[in-house]
Design a protein around this motif. Sequence first.
Motif, PDB file in Angstrom:
ATOM      1  N   SER A  30       0.814  -1.226   0.000  1.00  0.00           N
ATOM      2  CA  SER A  30       0.000   0.000   0.000  1.00  0.00           C
ATOM      3  C   SER A  30       0.840   1.265   0.000  1.00  0.00           C
ATOM      4  CB  SER A  30      -0.942  -0.002   1.195  1.00  0.00           C
ATOM      5  OG  SER A  30      -0.212  -0.030   2.404  1.00  0.00           O
ATOM      6  N   TRP A  31       2.130   1.144   0.249  1.00  0.00           N
ATOM      7  CA  TRP A  31       2.988   2.325   0.307  1.00  0.00           C
ATOM      8  C   TRP A  31       3.433   2.809  -1.075  1.00  0.00           C
ATOM      9  CZ3 TRP A  31       7.241   1.612   4.655  1.00  0.00           C
ATOM     10  CH2 TRP A  31       6.596   1.563   5.900  1.00  0.00           C
ATOM     11  N   SER A  53      -0.225   5.203  -4.637  1.00  0.00           N
ATOM     12  CA  SER A  53      -0.653   4.431  -3.473  1.00  0.00           C
ATOM     13  C   SER A  53      -2.099   4.759  -3.087  1.00  0.00           C
ATOM     14  CB  SER A  53       0.278   4.704  -2.289  1.00  0.00           C
ATOM     15  OG  SER A  53       0.336   6.086  -2.018  1.00  0.00           O
ATOM     16  N   HIS A  73      -5.348  -3.602  -2.273  1.00  0.00           N
ATOM     17  CA  HIS A  73      -4.352  -3.673  -1.204  1.00  0.00           C
ATOM     18  C   HIS A  73      -4.499  -4.940  -0.368  1.00  0.00           C
ATOM     19  CE1 HIS A  73      -3.544   0.958  -1.270  1.00  0.00           C
ATOM     20  NE2 HIS A  73      -3.146   0.323  -2.359  1.00  0.00           N
TER      21      HIS A  73
END
Length: 115
Positions: A30-31, A53, A73
């Motif tokens: 997710s980053w 993201s 995600h």
Amino acid sequence: QVQLVESGGGLVQPGGSLRVSCVASGIIFSWYPMGWYRQVPGKQRELVASISSSGSSNYADSVKGRFTISRDHAKNTVYLQMNSLEPEDTAVYYCNVKVGGFENWGQGTQVTVSS
């Protein structure tokens, strides 16, 4: 260790649709922004689509309105939905993530558009 595994390529007729997927591991998915590139023999690898993201996306002019990039995600997966495919879309499609200044690539998945 970053690992990207693409799947979903294949042979499709002009005008058809295909969805390719890329599962990422070794990162906090997710980053990171993710990208889809493609390459044909004798040509440079080109960016097809990217997604931030937070889900903002950008597309190459050649695929705008036909391709959609998305990400899940929960599944550590980025997708590329390809509609209205053209023979010119034939290429090996690669997933990409840049981590710590290093580019990471999957093994690629072949997409062939032909009647």
